[in-house]
Design a protein around this motif. Sequence first.
Motif, PDB file in Angstrom:
ATOM      1  N   THR A 251       0.809  -1.220   0.000  1.00  0.00           N
ATOM      2  CA  THR A 251       0.000   0.000   0.000  1.00  0.00           C
ATOM      3  C   THR A 251       0.841   1.268   0.000  1.00  0.00           C
ATOM      4  N   LEU A 252       2.129   1.129   0.313  1.00  0.00           N
ATOM      5  CA  LEU A 252       2.974   2.315   0.418  1.00  0.00           C
ATOM      6  C   LEU A 252       4.429   1.912   0.247  1.00  0.00           C
TER       7      LEU A 252
ATOM      8  N   VAL B  88       7.870   4.073   0.812  1.00  0.00           N
ATOM      9  CA  VAL B  88       8.406   5.360   1.244  1.00  0.00           C
ATOM     10  C   VAL B  88       9.905   5.406   0.947  1.00  0.00           C
TER      11      VAL B  88
END
Length: 350
Positions: free
Chosen positions: A187-188, A190
Amino acid sequence: MLEYRTAGFNPYAVKYSPFFDSRLAVSAGANFGLVGNGRLFVLNLTSNGIVCERYYETQDCLFDTAWSEQHENQILTAGGDGSIKLFDVGVQGEFPVAGWQEHGREVFCVHWGLVDKSRFLSSSWDGTVKIWMPERKESVMTLPVHSCVYSAEFSPHHPDILTAVSRDSHLRVYDLRTKASAQNHMTLAVPIHAAPKVQQPSMGGLGKTGSLGPTECLTHDWNKYRDSVLATAGVDGVIRTFDLRQPSGPVNLLPGHEYAVRKVSWSPHLSDVLLSASYDMSCRVWTDGSNVDQGGNGVGLGREMGRMDRHTEFAMGVDWCLFGAEGWCASCAWDERVLVWDVREFMRAG
Protein backbone atom coordinates in the motif's frame (compact mmCIF):
# COMPACT_ATOMS: atom_id res chain seq x y z
CA MET A 1 26.30 -4.59 34.13
CA LEU A 2 26.06 -8.34 33.56
CA GLU A 3 28.11 -10.12 30.92
CA TYR A 4 28.04 -13.48 29.15
CA ARG A 5 30.69 -14.70 26.70
CA THR A 6 29.61 -16.64 23.62
CA ALA A 7 33.07 -18.15 23.26
CA GLY A 8 33.88 -19.06 19.65
CA PHE A 9 30.68 -17.54 18.29
CA ASN A 10 29.95 -13.98 17.19
CA PRO A 11 26.40 -12.86 18.06
CA TYR A 12 24.06 -11.31 15.52
CA ALA A 13 20.88 -10.80 17.57
CA VAL A 14 19.63 -10.85 21.16
CA LYS A 15 15.97 -11.05 22.21
CA TYR A 16 14.26 -10.97 25.58
CA SER A 17 11.53 -13.54 26.24
CA PRO A 18 8.01 -12.04 26.16
CA PHE A 19 7.12 -14.37 29.06
CA PHE A 20 10.09 -14.18 31.45
CA ASP A 21 12.20 -11.18 32.46
CA SER A 22 15.19 -13.43 33.13
CA ARG A 23 15.41 -15.30 29.81
CA LEU A 24 17.30 -14.28 26.68
CA ALA A 25 17.90 -15.85 23.27
CA VAL A 26 21.06 -15.08 21.28
CA SER A 27 21.71 -16.12 17.67
CA ALA A 28 25.34 -16.34 16.58
CA GLY A 29 27.78 -17.72 14.05
CA ALA A 30 31.36 -18.97 14.10
CA ASN A 31 33.99 -16.89 12.30
CA PHE A 32 31.71 -13.83 12.17
CA GLY A 33 29.20 -15.82 10.14
CA LEU A 34 31.46 -16.10 7.11
CA VAL A 35 31.99 -19.86 7.39
CA GLY A 36 31.16 -22.52 9.95
CA ASN A 37 28.37 -23.44 12.33
CA GLY A 38 25.74 -21.35 14.02
CA ARG A 39 24.60 -21.52 17.61
CA LEU A 40 21.44 -20.50 19.45
CA PHE A 41 22.04 -19.67 23.11
CA VAL A 42 19.23 -19.69 25.67
CA LEU A 43 20.44 -17.64 28.62
CA ASN A 44 19.06 -17.07 32.12
CA LEU A 45 19.71 -14.12 34.40
CA THR A 46 20.39 -15.49 37.88
CA SER A 47 21.73 -14.24 41.20
CA ASN A 48 25.07 -15.64 40.07
CA GLY A 49 25.09 -13.75 36.78
CA ILE A 50 24.10 -14.92 33.31
CA VAL A 51 24.14 -18.69 32.78
CA CYS A 52 23.50 -20.72 29.66
CA GLU A 53 20.39 -22.83 30.07
CA ARG A 54 20.75 -24.59 26.71
CA TYR A 55 22.35 -24.15 23.34
CA TYR A 56 21.63 -25.58 19.90
CA GLU A 57 24.10 -26.07 17.07
CA THR A 58 23.15 -25.40 13.43
CA GLN A 59 25.00 -26.02 10.19
CA ASP A 60 25.15 -22.36 9.23
CA CYS A 61 25.26 -18.95 10.89
CA LEU A 62 22.11 -17.72 12.64
CA PHE A 63 21.36 -14.11 11.70
CA ASP A 64 18.25 -13.57 13.80
CA THR A 65 15.96 -15.09 16.40
CA ALA A 66 12.41 -14.50 17.66
CA TRP A 67 10.53 -15.89 20.62
CA SER A 68 7.13 -17.46 19.99
CA GLU A 69 4.26 -15.28 21.17
CA GLN A 70 2.18 -18.44 21.72
CA HIS A 71 4.50 -20.79 23.55
CA GLU A 72 6.91 -19.71 26.28
CA ASN A 73 9.57 -22.29 25.39
CA GLN A 74 9.71 -21.95 21.61
CA ILE A 75 12.22 -19.90 19.61
CA LEU A 76 12.62 -19.24 15.87
CA THR A 77 15.97 -18.89 14.12
CA ALA A 78 16.93 -17.37 10.75
CA GLY A 79 19.69 -19.29 9.02
CA GLY A 80 22.40 -18.40 6.56
CA ASP A 81 21.51 -21.53 4.60
CA GLY A 82 18.01 -20.18 3.92
CA SER A 83 16.37 -22.25 6.64
CA ILE A 84 14.01 -21.32 9.45
CA LYS A 85 14.00 -23.54 12.52
CA LEU A 86 11.79 -23.73 15.60
CA PHE A 87 13.38 -24.97 18.82
CA ASP A 88 11.58 -25.91 22.03
CA VAL A 89 13.54 -25.50 25.25
CA GLY A 90 11.13 -27.85 27.02
CA VAL A 91 11.86 -30.77 24.68
CA GLN A 92 14.85 -33.00 25.28
CA GLY A 93 17.40 -33.32 22.51
CA GLU A 94 19.39 -31.03 20.28
CA PHE A 95 17.16 -30.89 17.21
CA PRO A 96 14.46 -28.41 16.18
CA VAL A 97 10.79 -29.39 16.56
CA ALA A 98 9.97 -27.86 13.16
CA GLY A 99 11.78 -26.42 10.16
CA TRP A 100 11.09 -24.68 6.87
CA GLN A 101 13.21 -24.29 3.74
CA GLU A 102 11.64 -22.13 1.02
CA HIS A 103 13.90 -19.10 0.79
CA GLY A 104 16.52 -19.14 -1.95
CA ARG A 105 19.14 -17.22 0.02
CA GLU A 106 20.07 -16.22 3.58
CA VAL A 107 17.18 -15.57 5.95
CA PHE A 108 18.11 -12.36 7.73
CA CYS A 109 15.04 -11.69 9.89
CA VAL A 110 12.25 -13.55 11.65
CA HIS A 111 9.42 -11.86 13.53
CA TRP A 112 6.40 -13.25 15.38
CA GLY A 113 3.06 -11.44 15.12
CA LEU A 114 2.25 -9.46 18.25
CA VAL A 115 -1.48 -9.09 17.55
CA ASP A 116 -2.33 -12.22 15.56
CA LYS A 117 -0.02 -14.59 17.41
CA SER A 118 -0.78 -17.53 15.14
CA ARG A 119 1.62 -16.25 12.44
CA PHE A 120 5.24 -15.30 12.00
CA LEU A 121 7.20 -13.90 9.07
CA SER A 122 10.66 -14.18 7.59
CA SER A 123 12.64 -11.96 5.22
CA SER A 124 15.52 -12.94 3.03
CA TRP A 125 18.28 -11.77 0.75
CA ASP A 126 16.27 -13.48 -2.01
CA GLY A 127 14.02 -10.39 -2.10
CA THR A 128 10.92 -11.87 -0.48
CA VAL A 129 8.97 -11.77 2.76
CA LYS A 130 7.15 -14.99 3.67
CA ILE A 131 4.33 -15.47 6.17
CA TRP A 132 4.04 -18.76 8.05
CA MET A 133 1.92 -20.63 10.56
CA PRO A 134 3.97 -22.94 12.79
CA GLU A 135 1.69 -25.96 12.25
CA ARG A 136 1.93 -25.80 8.44
CA LYS A 137 4.79 -27.18 6.37
CA GLU A 138 4.58 -24.51 3.66
CA SER A 139 4.36 -20.73 3.87
CA VAL A 140 0.87 -19.25 3.63
CA MET A 141 1.96 -16.21 1.59
CA THR A 142 4.97 -14.78 -0.24
CA LEU A 143 5.39 -11.04 -0.75
CA PRO A 144 7.92 -10.14 -3.47
CA VAL A 145 9.96 -7.06 -2.57
CA HIS A 146 12.37 -7.30 -5.54
CA SER A 147 15.28 -6.14 -3.39
CA CYS A 148 17.34 -7.78 -0.65
CA VAL A 149 15.17 -7.55 2.51
CA TYR A 150 17.14 -6.94 5.68
CA SER A 151 14.27 -6.41 8.12
CA ALA A 152 10.52 -7.10 8.22
CA GLU A 153 7.97 -6.75 11.02
CA PHE A 154 4.29 -7.14 11.76
CA SER A 155 2.74 -3.98 13.13
CA PRO A 156 2.24 -4.21 16.92
CA HIS A 157 -1.10 -2.42 16.42
CA HIS A 158 -2.78 -4.13 13.42
CA PRO A 159 -2.70 -7.89 12.70
CA ASP A 160 -2.69 -7.54 8.89
CA ILE A 161 -0.16 -4.74 8.42
CA LEU A 162 3.53 -5.45 8.03
CA THR A 163 6.57 -3.52 6.85
CA ALA A 164 9.91 -4.28 5.24
CA VAL A 165 13.12 -2.34 4.57
CA SER A 166 15.60 -3.30 1.93
CA ARG A 167 18.76 -2.69 -0.02
CA ASP A 168 17.01 -0.19 -2.33
CA SER A 169 16.42 2.26 0.56
CA HIS A 170 12.63 1.98 0.69
CA LEU A 171 10.24 1.34 3.55
CA ARG A 172 7.36 -0.76 2.22
CA VAL A 173 4.01 -1.14 3.93
CA TYR A 174 1.77 -4.14 3.21
CA ASP A 175 -1.88 -4.54 4.18
CA LEU A 176 -2.99 -8.16 3.88
CA ARG A 177 -6.65 -7.09 3.89
CA THR A 178 -6.26 -5.58 0.41
CA LYS A 179 -6.77 -7.58 -2.76
CA ALA A 180 -3.71 -9.33 -4.11
CA SER A 181 -3.27 -7.05 -7.11
CA ALA A 182 -0.13 -6.37 -9.10
CA GLN A 183 1.23 -4.67 -5.98
CA ASN A 184 0.93 -7.86 -3.89
CA HIS A 185 -0.79 -6.11 -0.97
CA MET A 186 1.72 -3.26 -0.93
CA THR A 187 0.00 0.00 0.00
CA LEU A 188 2.97 2.32 0.42
CA ALA A 189 6.63 2.56 -0.61
CA VAL A 190 8.41 5.36 1.24
CA PRO A 191 11.82 6.51 -0.07
CA ILE A 192 13.89 6.52 3.10
CA HIS A 193 16.38 9.10 1.85
CA ALA A 194 13.75 11.67 0.86
CA ALA A 195 14.28 15.19 2.18
CA PRO A 196 13.02 15.66 5.76
CA LYS A 197 9.88 17.69 6.41
CA VAL A 198 11.89 20.33 8.26
CA GLN A 199 15.54 21.19 7.61
CA GLN A 200 17.27 20.35 10.88
CA PRO A 201 20.28 22.12 12.37
CA SER A 202 21.63 18.82 13.74
CA MET A 203 22.13 17.51 10.20
CA GLY A 204 25.55 19.14 9.90
CA GLY A 205 27.10 18.30 6.53
CA LEU A 206 24.62 15.61 5.63
CA GLY A 207 22.98 17.84 3.09
CA LYS A 208 19.45 18.00 1.87
CA THR A 209 18.63 14.30 1.89
CA GLY A 210 20.43 13.49 5.13
CA SER A 211 23.20 11.51 3.45
CA LEU A 212 25.39 11.46 0.40
CA GLY A 213 22.69 9.47 -1.39
CA PRO A 214 20.49 6.41 -0.95
CA THR A 215 22.18 3.63 0.99
CA GLU A 216 21.07 0.23 2.20
CA CYS A 217 18.54 0.20 5.04
CA LEU A 218 19.42 -2.55 7.53
CA THR A 219 16.84 -2.25 10.30
CA HIS A 220 13.53 -0.71 11.33
CA ASP A 221 11.05 -0.89 14.20
CA TRP A 222 7.49 0.16 14.95
CA ASN A 223 6.76 2.58 17.77
CA LYS A 224 4.83 0.65 20.42
CA TYR A 225 2.52 3.56 21.32
CA ARG A 226 1.92 5.50 18.10
CA ASP A 227 0.48 3.28 15.39
CA SER A 228 1.79 5.30 12.43
CA VAL A 229 5.36 5.94 13.62
CA LEU A 230 8.44 3.89 12.67
CA ALA A 231 12.21 4.28 12.81
CA THR A 232 14.69 3.13 10.16
CA ALA A 233 18.50 3.02 10.03
CA GLY A 234 21.26 1.59 7.91
CA VAL A 235 24.57 2.02 6.19
CA ASP A 236 24.79 5.84 6.36
CA GLY A 237 24.59 5.76 10.19
CA VAL A 238 21.54 8.05 10.37
CA ILE A 239 18.37 7.02 12.22
CA ARG A 240 15.18 8.35 10.63
CA THR A 241 11.69 8.43 12.09
CA PHE A 242 8.62 8.38 9.86
CA ASP A 243 4.91 9.05 10.34
CA LEU A 244 2.93 7.02 7.79
CA ARG A 245 0.13 9.58 7.87
CA GLN A 246 2.55 11.91 6.05
CA PRO A 247 4.91 9.57 4.20
CA SER A 248 6.63 12.11 1.95
CA GLY A 249 9.80 12.14 4.07
CA PRO A 250 11.26 11.54 7.53
CA VAL A 251 10.00 13.45 10.56
CA ASN A 252 13.36 13.33 12.31
CA LEU A 253 16.96 12.68 11.38
CA LEU A 254 19.14 11.41 14.21
CA PRO A 255 22.79 11.52 13.08
CA GLY A 256 25.62 10.62 15.41
CA HIS A 257 26.75 7.08 14.71
CA GLU A 258 30.06 6.97 12.89
CA TYR A 259 29.31 3.77 10.98
CA ALA A 260 26.31 1.71 9.89
CA VAL A 261 23.46 1.17 12.34
CA ARG A 262 22.67 -2.53 12.63
CA LYS A 263 19.62 -2.44 14.93
CA VAL A 264 17.03 0.02 16.23
CA SER A 265 14.43 -0.76 18.90
CA TRP A 266 11.70 1.47 20.32
CA SER A 267 11.17 1.35 24.06
CA PRO A 268 8.19 -0.73 25.25
CA HIS A 269 7.80 1.73 28.15
CA LEU A 270 8.32 5.24 26.74
CA SER A 271 6.79 6.45 23.49
CA ASP A 272 9.62 8.80 22.53
CA VAL A 273 12.70 6.67 23.34
CA LEU A 274 14.62 4.24 21.14
CA LEU A 275 17.90 2.32 21.25
CA SER A 276 20.41 1.66 18.49
CA ALA A 277 23.39 -0.64 17.96
CA SER A 278 26.10 0.25 15.45
CA TYR A 279 29.26 -0.92 13.74
CA ASP A 280 30.97 1.96 15.58
CA MET A 281 30.80 -0.39 18.63
CA SER A 282 28.38 1.82 20.55
CA CYS A 283 24.77 1.43 21.63
CA ARG A 284 22.95 4.75 21.93
CA VAL A 285 19.68 5.95 23.41
CA TRP A 286 17.66 8.63 21.63
CA THR A 287 14.50 10.67 21.98
CA ASP A 288 12.49 11.61 18.90
CA GLY A 289 11.40 14.79 20.68
CA SER A 290 7.69 14.02 20.68
CA ASN A 291 7.43 14.39 24.46
CA VAL A 292 8.44 18.07 24.32
CA ASP A 293 6.39 19.12 21.33
CA GLN A 294 2.87 20.38 21.89
CA GLY A 295 1.72 18.88 18.60
CA GLY A 296 3.08 15.46 19.55
CA ASN A 297 5.12 14.91 16.40
CA GLY A 298 8.52 16.17 17.56
CA VAL A 299 9.56 17.44 14.12
CA GLY A 300 13.24 18.31 14.22
CA LEU A 301 13.54 17.83 17.99
CA GLY A 302 15.15 14.40 18.19
CA ARG A 303 18.52 14.05 19.89
CA GLU A 304 20.96 11.58 21.41
CA MET A 305 20.50 11.12 25.17
CA GLY A 306 23.46 8.88 25.96
CA ARG A 307 25.61 6.00 24.83
CA MET A 308 27.08 2.74 26.05
CA ASP A 309 30.48 1.97 24.53
CA ARG A 310 31.65 -1.09 26.45
CA HIS A 311 31.64 -3.36 23.39
CA THR A 312 34.96 -3.76 21.57
CA GLU A 313 33.65 -4.97 18.20
CA PHE A 314 30.64 -4.27 15.95
CA ALA A 315 27.50 -3.93 18.09
CA MET A 316 24.93 -6.08 16.27
CA GLY A 317 21.82 -6.37 18.41
CA VAL A 318 19.92 -4.66 21.19
CA ASP A 319 16.58 -5.40 22.86
CA TRP A 320 14.52 -3.99 25.75
CA CYS A 321 13.26 -5.99 28.69
CA LEU A 322 9.45 -5.85 28.74
CA PHE A 323 9.22 -6.23 32.51
CA GLY A 324 10.21 -4.32 35.62
CA ALA A 325 11.95 -0.95 35.58
CA GLU A 326 11.78 0.83 32.26
CA GLY A 327 15.50 0.99 31.42
CA TRP A 328 16.83 -2.57 31.27
CA CYS A 329 18.12 -3.90 27.98
CA ALA A 330 20.51 -6.43 26.47
CA SER A 331 23.05 -5.91 23.70
CA CYS A 332 25.35 -8.22 21.76
CA ALA A 333 28.40 -7.67 19.58
CA TRP A 334 31.03 -9.47 17.54
CA ASP A 335 33.33 -9.30 20.58
CA GLU A 336 31.59 -12.55 21.70
CA ARG A 337 29.80 -10.73 24.52
CA VAL A 338 26.21 -10.28 25.61
CA LEU A 339 25.73 -7.38 28.02
CA VAL A 340 22.70 -6.66 30.21
CA TRP A 341 22.59 -3.07 31.40
CA ASP A 342 20.44 -0.21 32.64
CA VAL A 343 19.98 2.44 29.96
CA ARG A 344 19.26 5.09 32.59
CA GLU A 345 22.81 4.91 33.95
CA PHE A 346 24.22 5.87 30.56
CA MET A 347 21.65 8.60 30.05
CA ARG A 348 22.94 10.25 33.21
CA ALA A 349 26.51 9.73 32.13
CA GLY A 350 25.73 11.13 28.68
